[in-house]
Every structure is written in structure tokens, then in C-alpha cells.
Design a protein around this motif. Sequence first.
Motif, PDB file in Angstrom:
ATOM      1  N   THR A   1     -25.668   7.855  18.772  1.00 21.63           N
ATOM      2  CA  THR A   1     -26.112   7.645  17.308  1.00 21.63           C
ATOM      3  C   THR A   1     -27.740   7.077  17.196  1.00 21.63           C
ATOM      4  O   THR A   1     -28.107   6.397  18.201  1.00 21.63           O
ATOM      5  CB  THR A   1     -25.262   6.479  17.087  1.00 21.63           C
ATOM      6  OG1 THR A   1     -24.006   6.635  16.941  1.00 21.63           O
ATOM      7  CG2 THR A   1     -25.649   5.947  15.420  1.00 21.63           C
TER       8      THR A   1
ATOM      9  N   MET B   1     -31.419  -1.869  19.119  1.00 14.88           N
ATOM     10  CA  MET B   1     -30.891  -1.538  17.906  1.00 14.88           C
ATOM     11  C   MET B   1     -31.682  -1.897  16.831  1.00 14.88           C
ATOM     12  O   MET B   1     -32.713  -2.539  16.947  1.00 14.88           O
ATOM     13  CB  MET B   1     -29.493  -2.044  17.713  1.00 14.88           C
ATOM     14  CG  MET B   1     -28.503  -1.622  18.453  1.00 14.88           C
ATOM     15  SD  MET B   1     -26.638  -2.184  17.950  1.00 14.88           S
ATOM     16  CE  MET B   1     -26.509  -0.792  16.796  1.00 14.88           C
TER      17      MET B   1
ATOM     18  N   PRO C   1     -28.022  -8.063  15.161  1.00 16.09           N
ATOM     19  CA  PRO C   1     -26.824  -7.138  15.180  1.00 16.09           C
ATOM     20  C   PRO C   1     -25.541  -8.051  14.969  1.00 16.09           C
ATOM     21  O   PRO C   1     -25.384  -8.881  15.392  1.00 16.09           O
ATOM     22  CB  PRO C   1     -27.243  -6.599  16.510  1.00 16.09           C
ATOM     23  CG  PRO C   1     -28.460  -6.650  16.765  1.00 16.09           C
ATOM     24  CD  PRO C   1     -28.955  -7.723  16.318  1.00 16.09           C
TER      25      PRO C   1
ATOM     26  N   GLN D   1     -15.616  -1.802   7.895  1.00 15.44           N
ATOM     27  CA  GLN D   1     -16.782  -1.904   8.584  1.00 15.44           C
ATOM     28  C   GLN D   1     -18.112  -1.409   8.140  1.00 15.44           C
ATOM     29  O   GLN D   1     -19.196  -2.158   8.148  1.00 15.44           O
ATOM     30  CB  GLN D   1     -16.491  -1.464   9.958  1.00 15.44           C
ATOM     31  CG  GLN D   1     -15.412  -2.197  10.510  1.00 15.44           C
ATOM     32  CD  GLN D   1     -15.106  -1.633  11.901  1.00 15.44           C
ATOM     33  OE1 GLN D   1     -15.691  -2.035  12.844  1.00 15.44           O
ATOM     34  NE2 GLN D   1     -13.883  -0.867  12.170  1.00 15.44           N
ATOM     35  N   ARG D   2     -18.102  -0.268   7.132  1.00 16.81           N
ATOM     36  CA  ARG D   2     -19.260   0.135   6.633  1.00 16.81           C
ATOM     37  C   ARG D   2     -19.773  -0.372   5.532  1.00 16.81           C
ATOM     38  O   ARG D   2     -20.891  -0.774   5.329  1.00 16.81           O
ATOM     39  CB  ARG D   2     -19.003   1.543   6.136  1.00 16.81           C
ATOM     40  CG  ARG D   2     -20.114   2.342   5.630  1.00 16.81           C
ATOM     41  CD  ARG D   2     -20.079   3.929   5.446  1.00 16.81           C
ATOM     42  NE  ARG D   2     -18.778   4.271   4.668  1.00 16.81           N
ATOM     43  CZ  ARG D   2     -17.798   4.848   5.128  1.00 16.81           C
ATOM     44  NH1 ARG D   2     -17.679   5.017   6.508  1.00 16.81           N
ATOM     45  NH2 ARG D   2     -16.883   4.899   4.417  1.00 16.81           N
TER      46      ARG D   2
ATOM     47  N   SER E   1     -21.795  -3.297   9.352  1.00 21.22           N
ATOM     48  CA  SER E   1     -21.804  -3.388  10.701  1.00 21.22           C
ATOM     49  C   SER E   1     -22.769  -2.873  11.559  1.00 21.22           C
ATOM     50  O   SER E   1     -22.968  -1.652  11.321  1.00 21.22           O
ATOM     51  CB  SER E   1     -20.372  -3.180  11.325  1.00 21.22           C
ATOM     52  OG  SER E   1     -20.133  -3.195  12.698  1.00 21.22           O
ATOM     53  N   ASP E   2     -23.152  -3.177  12.462  1.00 21.98           N
ATOM     54  CA  ASP E   2     -24.030  -2.462  13.483  1.00 21.98           C
ATOM     55  C   ASP E   2     -23.392  -1.836  14.655  1.00 21.98           C
ATOM     56  O   ASP E   2     -23.808  -0.704  14.907  1.00 21.98           O
ATOM     57  CB  ASP E   2     -25.294  -3.428  14.055  1.00 21.98           C
ATOM     58  CG  ASP E   2     -26.401  -4.220  13.084  1.00 21.98           C
ATOM     59  OD1 ASP E   2     -26.933  -3.521  12.539  1.00 21.98           O
ATOM     60  OD2 ASP E   2     -25.772  -5.478  12.862  1.00 21.98           O
ATOM     61  N   ILE E   3     -22.345  -2.582  15.258  1.00 19.61           N
ATOM     62  CA  ILE E   3     -21.403  -1.976  16.019  1.00 19.61           C
ATOM     63  C   ILE E   3     -20.026  -1.939  15.455  1.00 19.61           C
ATOM     64  O   ILE E   3     -19.238  -2.886  15.342  1.00 19.61           O
ATOM     65  CB  ILE E   3     -21.454  -2.418  17.482  1.00 19.61           C
ATOM     66  CG1 ILE E   3     -23.036  -2.612  18.011  1.00 19.61           C
ATOM     67  CG2 ILE E   3     -20.495  -1.816  18.358  1.00 19.61           C
ATOM     68  CD1 ILE E   3     -23.096  -3.112  19.401  1.00 19.61           C
TER      69      ILE E   3
ATOM     70  N   HIS F   1     -25.196   4.768   6.826  1.00 18.88           N
ATOM     71  CA  HIS F   1     -24.767   3.684   7.733  1.00 18.88           C
ATOM     72  C   HIS F   1     -24.627   4.245   9.045  1.00 18.88           C
ATOM     73  O   HIS F   1     -25.139   3.650  10.149  1.00 18.88           O
ATOM     74  CB  HIS F   1     -23.527   3.105   7.268  1.00 18.88           C
ATOM     75  CG  HIS F   1     -22.898   1.877   8.294  1.00 18.88           C
ATOM     76  ND1 HIS F   1     -21.533   2.233   9.027  1.00 18.88           N
ATOM     77  CD2 HIS F   1     -23.240   0.952   8.534  1.00 18.88           C
ATOM     78  CE1 HIS F   1     -21.386   1.439   9.685  1.00 18.88           C
ATOM     79  NE2 HIS F   1     -22.419   0.419   9.490  1.00 18.88           N
TER      80      HIS F   1
ATOM     81  N   ALA G   1     -26.048   2.980  12.766  1.00 19.66           N
ATOM     82  CA  ALA G   1     -25.184   1.925  13.418  1.00 19.66           C
ATOM     83  C   ALA G   1     -24.652   2.821  14.590  1.00 19.66           C
ATOM     84  O   ALA G   1     -24.876   3.692  15.035  1.00 19.66           O
ATOM     85  CB  ALA G   1     -24.128   1.560  12.609  1.00 19.66           C
TER      86      ALA G   1
END
Length: 374
Positions: free
Chosen positions: A2, A23, A89, A135-136, A140-142, A183, A187
Motif C-alpha cells: 500500500t 506512514m 497513526p 474502519q474506513r 484508520s491508518d492500519i 483511504h 492506509a
Amino acid sequence: MTARFHFTIHATDGKARTGEIAMQRGTIRTPAFMPVGTAGTVKAMRPAEVRDTGADIILGNTYHLMLRPGAERVAKLGGLHAFSGWERPILTDSGGYQVMSLSALTKRSEDGVSFKSHLDGSAHMLSPERSIEIQRLLGSDIVMAFDELVPTTSTPEVQLAAMERSMRWARRSRAAFDAGGPHAEAAAIFGIQQGALDERLRKASADALLEIGFDGYAVGGLAVGEGQDAMFACLDFAPGQLDPAKPRYLMGVGKPDDIVGAVERGIDMFDCVLPTRSGRNGQAFTWDGPVNVRNAKWAEDLAPLDPDSPISAWSMAYLHHLTKAGEMLGAMLLTQHNLWFYQQVMAGLRDAIAAGTLTEWANAFRARYGAKNT
């Protein structure tokens, strides 16, 4: 891989590694401990204080946030980072564990898990696609893939079925994540290895995840009552079944000595509620082991808990008084100390790996940490 996610291993010592995850919102030093911010907050802490303890990343909880205040509302208010004031993050779990553990009424199917909220009894459905969508919305980053967790005491047939379903859900989670547009471009998504304590099931799970392809991999299904010896026995083989070039995350672990042993076995990332929950309940973690601040022996002790701790200005006697009186300042100070201590352990592990002295450091840590019970 990613975009805007890059894992670099700087040094190794045996199976242990130290490095960095780069990140968009910041760099995460590994091995890393992630404080748990279940409902958008690390309990009893302000974001700046969490950062000051040394934390590079925190964890948010999909299940709790989807129920209150709601993922769509968080997105409307700018996402979890802006909403909570944490700019670095955030890793979000998939919600699967809480669905199984907090709701007495659940129904599992190939589609996902239908359940009733532990808050108000309202009906919900959590599928791989919905978990990723939540989560999107949180930003969220992870992102964690949605999986099915069963106890390690389950029958082999139940363990096999849950692992295989988790791998089907992992593929659906990956597809849902990749469809996330901007996203997904910023992410990362981690897959979760399952298989209880069975080496063959773990290998089958790892092979399925590697075939799908993820930015990192979690070892799931441990720290659920099997004990440290059994967990370590599983970690003797499970991390090595995963891509060595990607981060390895042991979910829900753990006590400081659990973390040290897991790092020795190749784990890079951890989360656990223990330092914050213990802080709220009068327990402090120290190099000499856990301390029960409520014990009468501290009632007139003017020494600090640790002279290097950020709460060293307060005596053990005062901390004892606060916890006995139920004052919220006691929970705040002990939580701050515990998170600082965990980050000190992580820094010590990183330095020892870089110096090639991990075995000596870990043995000295265990000898002192387990020497007495205070």
C-alpha cells in the motif's frame, strides 16, 4: 504494498527485529506497543500525554465506535483523528473479538455475525465488508481484516472451520479495503493468522494470507486463556510462517514479560488494555514487577514509584491515598506511569536488538521483574 506504508528492518538479533513503519501520519518504531483507545480515548489520558509516554500509534475499537457514537457520525465530524485529537497513526481492530465476547446473543454465518448490542440490545450485522467500511469511516491508518475467533480449547473440527472461514473473510476484507479509494491509497491492511495452537492449521492460515497479500500480518487467537507457556510454544513457529519482510502483530498481548518473550520470537507490534486497566485499579508496573499501590505498606512511604517516571513528583503515600479514596487523579497518574513504563520496556528492547544484546537484556529483565511480588 500500500502507498505510504513502508516497513524497514534496521537490525536483527536472533528472531527479534527492530525497525520502523513509515506512514502518512508518522513513523512507528518497532517493536511497538500500542495503547488501547477503545472508545476514541485512551482512558484517563489526554492525547498529548499518551504521546509523551513514547507511543507512536494507538488502537481504536471498531465494535465500540460503531455502536457509540457511530462510524458515520465520526466520519461526519472529521474522522477519528480529528474527533479525538490524536494526530498520529491509529490501528483499528475489526470488531470480531468484541462481537464474540461482549454479546451473549450472536449468530454466525458465512455472511458475517449478527448480534445484539451490549448497550441497548439493538440488532446489528458485522460482515467483512461492513467492518472494513466502518474502519474506513473512522479514518484508520492500519485496518484489520475481519476474522472469526474461537477458544483454543475448541475441538479440532471447530478450529479448522473457523480458520477456513477467517481466510474466506480475509479475502473479502482485502477486496473491500481495495475498493476504498483515497483511504486505501493512504492506509494499510493487515491479515490475521488463526489456527489456535495447531502448527498445521497456522501454516495453512499463513499460506492463505500470503496468497491474498497484506501489508502486515497479525497472530490472532492467542492470549485468550491458554497461558504463557502455550502461547510461547505457538510463537516458536507461528511468526516464522508469515512474510519476514512485513510487520508481525500479536493481538491483545500483554504483560511486560509476555511482550519480552514475544519479541524474542519475532513479534513487532503489540496492544493490550492491561497498563490502562491496571492503572485504574491501583496496580503499577515497575522494573521490580507489579506493585499494588493499595497495600498498607505504602501508606507512609515518601519515595516515588520510580524516580524516572513522569509521576515521580508524587510519593507512594499520596498514590496510596488516592487509590484508597477512589480519587480519579490516582487512576490518571498510575495510567500515565504504566504507559510510560511499557514504552520504556519497548525502548529497551529496541536498543538491545540494535546492540545485539537482546538475550542478556531479556534475561536481566526477567530476573529482576520476577524476583519479588510487591
